[in-house]
Design a protein around this motif. Structure first.
Motif, PDB file in Angstrom:
ATOM      1  N   GLN A  79       0.840  -1.211   0.000  1.00 51.76           N
ATOM      2  CA  GLN A  79       0.000   0.000   0.000  1.00 51.76           C
ATOM      3  C   GLN A  79       0.866   1.248   0.000  1.00 51.76           C
ATOM      4  N   ILE A  80       1.920   1.261   0.803  1.00 46.00           N
ATOM      5  CA  ILE A  80       2.822   2.419   0.848  1.00 46.00           C
ATOM      6  C   ILE A  80       3.570   2.566  -0.470  1.00 46.00           C
ATOM      7  N   ALA A  81       4.005   1.449  -1.031  1.00 40.81           N
ATOM      8  CA  ALA A  81       4.740   1.494  -2.301  1.00 40.81           C
ATOM      9  C   ALA A  81       3.874   2.061  -3.419  1.00 40.81           C
ATOM     10  N   ARG A  82       2.632   1.646  -3.482  1.00 46.68           N
ATOM     11  CA  ARG A  82       1.746   2.174  -4.520  1.00 46.68           C
ATOM     12  C   ARG A  82       1.544   3.678  -4.335  1.00 46.68           C
ATOM     13  N   ALA A  83       1.391   4.124  -3.085  1.00 42.19           N
ATOM     14  CA  ALA A  83       1.182   5.548  -2.832  1.00 42.19           C
ATOM     15  C   ALA A  83       2.368   6.376  -3.312  1.00 42.19           C
ATOM     16  N   ILE A  84       3.582   5.901  -3.025  1.00 46.71           N
ATOM     17  CA  ILE A  84       4.781   6.644  -3.435  1.00 46.71           C
ATOM     18  C   ILE A  84       4.948   6.567  -4.952  1.00 46.71           C
ATOM     19  N   ALA A  85       4.773   5.383  -5.532  1.00 47.11           N
ATOM     20  CA  ALA A  85       4.930   5.220  -6.979  1.00 47.11           C
ATOM     21  C   ALA A  85       3.953   6.111  -7.742  1.00 47.11           C
ATOM     22  N   ARG A  86       2.736   6.218  -7.247  1.00 50.18           N
ATOM     23  CA  ARG A  86       1.736   7.053  -7.922  1.00 50.18           C
ATOM     24  C   ARG A  86       2.183   8.509  -7.948  1.00 50.18           C
ATOM     25  N   ARG A  87       2.693   8.975  -6.836  1.00 52.39           N
ATOM     26  CA  ARG A  87       3.090  10.386  -6.764  1.00 52.39           C
ATOM     27  C   ARG A  87       4.328  10.680  -7.603  1.00 52.39           C
ATOM     28  N   LEU A  88       5.159   9.660  -7.809  1.00 56.92           N
ATOM     29  CA  LEU A  88       6.369   9.847  -8.614  1.00 56.92           C
ATOM     30  C   LEU A  88       6.160   9.452 -10.077  1.00 56.92           C
ATOM     31  N   ARG A  89       4.928   9.076 -10.426  1.00 56.67           N
ATOM     32  CA  ARG A  89       4.582   8.702 -11.809  1.00 56.67           C
ATOM     33  C   ARG A  89       5.382   7.481 -12.273  1.00 56.67           C
ATOM     34  N   LEU A  90       5.503   6.511 -11.367  1.00 63.05           N
ATOM     35  CA  LEU A  90       6.178   5.255 -11.672  1.00 63.05           C
ATOM     36  C   LEU A  90       5.139   4.173 -11.928  1.00 63.05           C
ATOM     37  N   ASP A  91       5.580   3.002 -12.358  1.00 61.40           N
ATOM     38  CA  ASP A  91       4.656   1.906 -12.605  1.00 61.40           C
ATOM     39  C   ASP A  91       4.229   1.296 -11.274  1.00 61.40           C
ATOM     40  N   GLU A  92       2.978   1.518 -10.899  1.00 59.93           N
ATOM     41  CA  GLU A  92       2.478   1.071  -9.607  1.00 59.93           C
ATOM     42  C   GLU A  92       2.422  -0.457  -9.507  1.00 59.93           C
ATOM     43  N   ASP A  93       2.089  -1.119 -10.599  1.00 59.21           N
ATOM     44  CA  ASP A  93       1.983  -2.582 -10.559  1.00 59.21           C
ATOM     45  C   ASP A  93       3.323  -3.232 -10.251  1.00 59.21           C
ATOM     46  N   LEU A  94       4.397  -2.713 -10.838  1.00 64.39           N
ATOM     47  CA  LEU A  94       5.722  -3.271 -10.574  1.00 64.39           C
ATOM     48  C   LEU A  94       6.134  -3.002  -9.134  1.00 64.39           C
ATOM     49  N   ALA A  95       5.908  -1.772  -8.654  1.00 60.96           N
ATOM     50  CA  ALA A  95       6.244  -1.454  -7.263  1.00 60.96           C
ATOM     51  C   ALA A  95       5.466  -2.350  -6.309  1.00 60.96           C
ATOM     52  N   GLU A  96       4.200  -2.585  -6.600  1.00 59.76           N
ATOM     53  CA  GLU A  96       3.376  -3.434  -5.742  1.00 59.76           C
ATOM     54  C   GLU A  96       3.839  -4.886  -5.784  1.00 59.76           C
ATOM     55  N   ALA A  97       4.148  -5.385  -6.976  1.00 59.02           N
ATOM     56  CA  ALA A  97       4.617  -6.766  -7.095  1.00 59.02           C
ATOM     57  C   ALA A  97       5.874  -6.978  -6.263  1.00 59.02           C
ATOM     58  N   LEU A  98       6.808  -6.045  -6.335  1.00 57.23           N
ATOM     59  CA  LEU A  98       8.049  -6.170  -5.579  1.00 57.23           C
ATOM     60  C   LEU A  98       7.802  -6.084  -4.080  1.00 57.23           C
ATOM     61  N   ASN A 258       2.567   9.089   7.020  1.00 53.40           N
ATOM     62  CA  ASN A 258       2.329  10.096   5.990  1.00 53.40           C
ATOM     63  C   ASN A 258       3.503  11.057   5.867  1.00 53.40           C
ATOM     64  N   ARG A 259       4.075  11.446   7.004  1.00 53.84           N
ATOM     65  CA  ARG A 259       5.224  12.364   6.954  1.00 53.84           C
ATOM     66  C   ARG A 259       6.401  11.716   6.240  1.00 53.84           C
ATOM     67  N   MET A 260       6.621  10.428   6.483  1.00 51.43           N
ATOM     68  CA  MET A 260       7.710   9.727   5.813  1.00 51.43           C
ATOM     69  C   MET A 260       7.453   9.616   4.313  1.00 51.43           C
ATOM     70  N   ILE A 261       6.222   9.317   3.929  1.00 48.87           N
ATOM     71  CA  ILE A 261       5.900   9.228   2.509  1.00 48.87           C
ATOM     72  C   ILE A 261       6.133  10.567   1.817  1.00 48.87           C
ATOM     73  N   VAL A 262       5.660  11.641   2.424  1.00 49.93           N
ATOM     74  CA  VAL A 262       5.863  12.979   1.840  1.00 49.93           C
ATOM     75  C   VAL A 262       7.348  13.290   1.731  1.00 49.93           C
ATOM     76  N   ASP A 263       8.110  12.919   2.754  1.00 48.29           N
ATOM     77  CA  ASP A 263       9.554  13.168   2.734  1.00 48.29           C
ATOM     78  C   ASP A 263      10.217  12.416   1.582  1.00 48.29           C
ATOM     79  N   VAL A 264       9.856  11.137   1.401  1.00 47.45           N
ATOM     80  CA  VAL A 264      10.439  10.339   0.318  1.00 47.45           C
ATOM     81  C   VAL A 264      10.088  10.935  -1.038  1.00 47.45           C
ATOM     82  N   VAL A 265       8.843  11.328  -1.221  1.00 43.20           N
ATOM     83  CA  VAL A 265       8.421  11.900  -2.503  1.00 43.20           C
ATOM     84  C   VAL A 265       9.177  13.194  -2.776  1.00 43.20           C
ATOM     85  N   ASP A 266       9.298  14.043  -1.768  1.00 44.25           N
ATOM     86  CA  ASP A 266      10.013  15.316  -1.956  1.00 44.25           C
ATOM     87  C   ASP A 266      11.487  15.080  -2.256  1.00 44.25           C
TER      88      ASP A 266
END
Length: 389
Positions: A79-98, A258-266
């Motif tokens: 769930q966290i991987a998909r959230a970060i991948a979406r914000r970075l415009r990455l392939d969510e399915d691959l991030a989720e699979a991993l 949420n703070r960690m996710i925002v930090d990673v995206v930034d």
């Protein structure tokens, strides 16, 4: 493959499903799913994934139904991987699979089981759960008639093998697999794999904190001494002054996540902007990962990890469980390595001669696939004369 609805939204440096390097054993494209969505589904339907339900994070399965298992942890990482991948415009399915596959190689009893297996396997190359995850999806799973493993895409296998960075000294199985199916071990993995790795860090630190509070290993006010958690708790109390006490910890923890996710995206946005990659190849060739925490968050997260190490992972109650769990794995390995005739027939054939390296690897694979519950039952069957074999 058919065009994906999300291709136009992917960043230039994202892995593109229409440019996958394919599978070791060629298969026809699935008209309803991208290759990485198909990988994700195969992982979810695998035997190794189902077994995660009864594999430990910190607490053994019988210590409480509310504590995390490897399965719930993997779902939270996804769930966290998909959230970060979406914000970075990455392939969510691959991030989720991993994210879903990253713990498939963990043995029973969490890190205690891993340490015990690594010690038993020292004369034969050691044990590494990352290598075991790759082994599970390329060799040990036997669901398909045409090949061993799940026949995942190159990109998923690459990310699974090196999501923590380039492998200068790969574990023996990964090195052997590399000779058969090169995964470019000396480079970084894709940004999607890096997202899965950082999502794992975010999930286990926060959810171990939650489990530690739930188990009474430390108090809420003791955890509040940590700047990261303390600020989140203060914010929750300020915004929700009438909140019931049992809701304070969950409210604080979700704010920290949420703070960690925002930090990673930034931070990832900053690093990618400085690198200005035009393709995933430039992500792999970069001098350092493009996905990670900022320096400030690294320090805050390290404080959280040190707190958990001192107050949870080395708590006397956890120490007792750890030692008992290690003993179970050590006894099972010793008995089966010296007596592989006690293994089921198909595993006896894999094991070969007692005491051999071949036997050690077969026994290791057998034990690594066990759940906590099955390992405890096997231990009783093999050591207690009053329990039928």
């Amino acid at each position: 493959m058919p065009p994906s609805a999300g291709l136009a939204q992917l960043a230039p440096w994202a892995v593109r499903p229409d440019q996958s390097r394919g599978r070791l054993h060629p298969e026809a494209a699935d008209l309803s799913r991208s290759p990485y969505a198909r990988d994700r589904d195969r992982i979810i339907h695998s035997t190794a994934f189902r077994r995660l339900q009864y594999k430990t994070q910190v607490f053994v399965f019988h210590e409480g139904d509310a504590f995390r298992t490897r399965l719930t942890h993997s779902l939270e990482v996804a769930q966290i991987a998909r959230a970060i991948a979406r914000r970075l415009r990455l392939d969510e399915d691959l991030a989720e699979a991993l994210a879903l596959a990253h713990d498939l190689g963990h043995p029973p009893f969490g890190h205690a089981g891993e340490e015990a297996l690594n010690g038993a396997m020292k004369p034969f190359g050691g044990f590494d759960h990352n290598a075991q995850s790759l082994k599970a999806v390329t060799h040990l799973e036997t669901r398909y008639g045409g090949f061993d493993g799940l026949n995942l895409t190159w990109e998923t296998l690459e990310g699974l093998a090196k999501h923590n960075g380039p492998l200068r000294r790969p574990a023996p199985f990964i090195a052997a697999y590399e000779a058969r199916h090169p995964l470019e071990l000396s480079t970084h993995a894709s940004a999607e794999a890096q997202v899965a790795a950082i999502a794992d860090d975010i999930a286990y630190n926060n959810h171990d904190l939650d489990d530690g509070l739930r188990a009474g290993l430390f108090t809420l006010e003791e955890a509040a001494a940590l700047p990261l958690f303390g600020e989140a708790l203060a914010d929750a109390r300020r915004r929700l002054p009438d909140m019931a006490p049992d809701r304070e910890a969950p409210e604080a923890i979700r704010r920290v996540i949420n703070r960690m996710i925002v930090d990673v995206v930034d931070e990832a946005t900053r690093r990618i902007g400085a690198l200005a990659p035009a393709s995933v190849a430039e992500i792999r060739a970069a001098a350092r990962p493009v996905v990670g925490f900022s320096q400030g968050m690294v320090a805050l997260n390290q404080g959280l990890r040190e707190f958990l190490w001192a107050r949870m992972y080395r708590h006397w109650r956890v120490n007792r469980t750890t030692q008992k769990s290690k003993r179970v794995v050590q006894v099972l390995f010793s008995l089966l390595h010296g007596g592989p005739q006690m293994l089921p027939p198909d595993w006896q054939a894999r094991a070969g001669e007692p005491g051999s390296a071949q036997c050690a690897h077969a026994v290791c694979d057998w034990i690594a696939g066990m759940t906590d519950r099955f390992a405890l039952e096997e231990h009783r069957r093999m050591t207690d004369p009053d329990v039928p074999g």
